[in-house]
Motif scaffolding. Structure first.
Motif, short mmCIF file in Angstrom:
data_model
loop_
_atom_site.label_atom_id
_atom_site.label_comp_id
_atom_site.label_asym_id
_atom_site.label_seq_id
_atom_site.Cartn_x
_atom_site.Cartn_y
_atom_site.Cartn_z
N GLY A 63 1.47 -1.94 5.34
CA GLY A 63 1.23 -0.51 5.38
C GLY A 63 1.36 0.03 6.79
N ARG A 64 0.50 1.01 7.11
CA ARG A 64 0.56 1.64 8.44
C ARG A 64 -0.75 1.49 9.22
NH1 ARG A 64 4.61 2.15 5.87
NH2 ARG A 64 6.29 3.67 6.14
N ASP A 65 -1.86 1.35 8.47
CA ASP A 65 -3.18 1.28 9.13
C ASP A 65 -4.01 0.13 8.60
OD1 ASP A 65 -3.57 2.22 6.57
OD2 ASP A 65 -5.09 3.70 7.12
N ILE A 66 -3.34 -0.94 8.17
CA ILE A 66 -4.08 -2.05 7.56
C ILE A 66 -4.89 -2.79 8.64
CG2 ILE A 66 -3.94 -4.08 6.07
CD1 ILE A 66 -2.91 -1.37 4.84
N ASP A 100 4.50 9.52 10.88
CA ASP A 100 3.53 8.43 10.70
C ASP A 100 2.75 8.15 11.99
OD1 ASP A 100 4.44 8.14 8.12
OD2 ASP A 100 5.56 6.30 8.46
N ARG A 136 10.35 4.61 -5.77
CA ARG A 136 11.31 4.54 -4.66
C ARG A 136 12.20 5.78 -4.59
NH1 ARG A 136 8.92 1.51 -1.36
NH2 ARG A 136 10.76 1.81 -0.08
N SER A 138 0.42 11.55 2.68
CA SER A 138 -0.38 10.43 3.22
C SER A 138 -1.09 10.84 4.51
CB SER A 138 0.50 9.19 3.47
OG SER A 138 1.49 9.48 4.43
N ARG A 197 10.42 10.23 10.05
CA ARG A 197 9.30 9.55 9.40
C ARG A 197 8.44 8.82 10.44
NH1 ARG A 197 10.23 7.55 3.36
NH2 ARG A 197 11.07 9.65 3.26
N ALA A 239 5.36 11.54 -0.10
CA ALA A 239 4.37 10.56 0.37
C ALA A 239 4.20 10.63 1.88
CB ALA A 239 4.78 9.15 -0.03
N SER A 240 5.29 10.87 2.60
CA SER A 240 5.15 10.89 4.06
C SER A 240 4.34 12.11 4.50
CB SER A 240 6.51 10.80 4.76
OG SER A 240 7.10 12.05 4.88
N TYR A 247 0.46 5.09 -1.99
CA TYR A 247 0.66 6.45 -1.46
C TYR A 247 1.78 7.16 -2.22
CZ TYR A 247 -2.64 5.62 2.21
OH TYR A 247 -3.81 5.37 2.87
N ARG A 248 2.79 6.39 -2.63
CA ARG A 248 3.88 6.99 -3.39
C ARG A 248 3.41 7.42 -4.78
NH1 ARG A 248 9.33 5.76 -1.56
NH2 ARG A 248 9.18 4.90 0.54
N ARG A 291 0.30 11.72 13.12
CA ARG A 291 -0.66 12.45 12.28
C ARG A 291 -2.07 12.24 12.84
NH1 ARG A 291 0.61 8.28 7.57
NH2 ARG A 291 -0.73 6.59 8.25
N ARG A 305 -6.10 9.45 1.88
CA ARG A 305 -6.37 8.13 2.47
C ARG A 305 -7.73 7.60 2.01
NH1 ARG A 305 -2.09 7.39 5.47
NH2 ARG A 305 -2.81 5.29 5.94
N THR A 328 0.83 -1.22 0.00
CA THR A 328 0.00 0.00 0.00
C THR A 328 0.86 1.26 0.00
OG1 THR A 328 -0.23 0.05 2.41
CG2 THR A 328 -1.92 -1.13 1.18
N GLY A 329 2.10 1.15 0.50
CA GLY A 329 3.02 2.30 0.46
C GLY A 329 3.21 2.77 -0.98
O1 DC Z 1 6.05 2.04 3.26
P1 DC Z 1 6.48 3.19 2.38
O2 DC Z 1 7.77 3.83 2.82
O3 DC Z 1 6.53 2.82 0.92
O4 DC Z 1 5.33 4.29 2.54
C1 DC Z 1 5.43 5.57 1.98
C2 DC Z 1 4.69 6.57 2.87
O5 DC Z 1 3.29 6.31 2.82
C3 DC Z 1 5.11 6.54 4.33
O6 DC Z 1 5.49 7.83 4.77
C4 DC Z 1 3.89 6.12 5.09
C5 DC Z 1 2.76 6.23 4.13
N1 DC Z 1 1.86 5.08 4.21
C6 DC Z 1 0.70 5.25 4.92
O7 DC Z 1 0.47 6.30 5.50
N2 DC Z 1 -0.20 4.23 4.99
C7 DC Z 1 0.04 3.06 4.38
N3 DC Z 1 -0.86 2.08 4.46
C8 DC Z 1 1.24 2.87 3.66
C9 DC Z 1 2.14 3.91 3.61
#
Ligand code: DC
Length: 218
Positions: free
Chosen positions: A127-130, A182, A89, A101, A178, A97-98, A37-38, A185, A107, A33-34
């Protein structure tokens, strides 16, 4: 409903390496999922929007159509019909993205795409909120982390291997920054879901982490 494995955690914890391996061994699809967002971030950069300009980011969202395809088992990301996977990347894209997002509209824009993939396929999604928001009913939830030092060393080695000139202190600082963004927020901050299994990979090999996750699956 597919069988869903959710892996959340901070940058550099090894989520994508581990998730890819688990997916391969289980015959599941890996959803990064990152990368979505990228791809959104790349779109905002193309429009010349500044990372701090949340209003313009929120307004621009609807113009970005993100699609995911799998070619030879590898996730490909399409932005408005163009395959942008190779650009995702880049450091500039990660930095945007940071910031972007953290914008609620970004979102929301990606939510249904992520849920739809998990509904129709067996997935390992990272991801971060899966586990907390996207797939609250996932079959297995993992919170994968490692110390800042371990993550910074891994990232530093990766950059050196790519032939990039870098400074260890700066890499460690970026990771801390970062993490802060993350985790603090307003919308969907990174945190461990109540029913997620915590894994600290600082002193574990990749194989050990993969086995630990597989042991939790059906
Ligand atoms: O995992 P990554 O570095 O490719 O993610 C890029 C940015 O996206 C990172 O700053 C966090 C955000 N992100 C997010 O908020 N929620 C996700 N599910 C995946 C990534």
């Amino acid at each position: 409903m597919g069988y869903n494995i959710a892996i959340d955690g901070p940058a550099g914890a090894g989520k994508s390496t581990i998730a890819k391996k688990v997916a391969k061994e289980k015959g599941f699809i890996y959803v990064d999922t990152g990368a979505m967002y990228r791809a959104m971030a790349l779109y905002f950069l193309k429009l010349g929007i500044a990372p701090e300009d949340s209003n313009s980011i929120a307004k621009a969202c609807t113009g970005a159509e993100i699609k995911i395809a799998y070619e030879d088992g590898m996730q490909q990301v399409y932005l408005n019909g163009q395959n942008v996977t190779d650009r995702l990347r880049e450091e500039m894209v990660g930095n945007m993205a940071s910031k972007s997002s953290a914008v609620a509209e970004v979102r929301e824009h990606l939510l249904s795409l992520q849920r739809e993939l998990a509904r129709t396929e067996d997935v390992v999604m990272d991801g971060r909120d899966i586990g907390t928001r996207i797939l609250p009913d996932a079959d297995v939830k993992i919170y994968l982390t490692a110390s800042v030092e371990t993550r910074a060393k891994r990232r530093y080695r990766e950059l050196l291997e790519k032939g990039e000139d870098c400074d260890y202190e700066k890499v460690a600082q970026d990771i801390e920054q970062r993490d802060y963004q993350d985790m603090n927020r307003q919308v969907s901050p990174l945190c461990q879901a109540e029913d997620a299994v915590f894994i600290d990979s600082s002193d574990m090999t990749i194989e050990e982490v993969v086995e630990a996750i597989k042991a939790l699956c059906r």
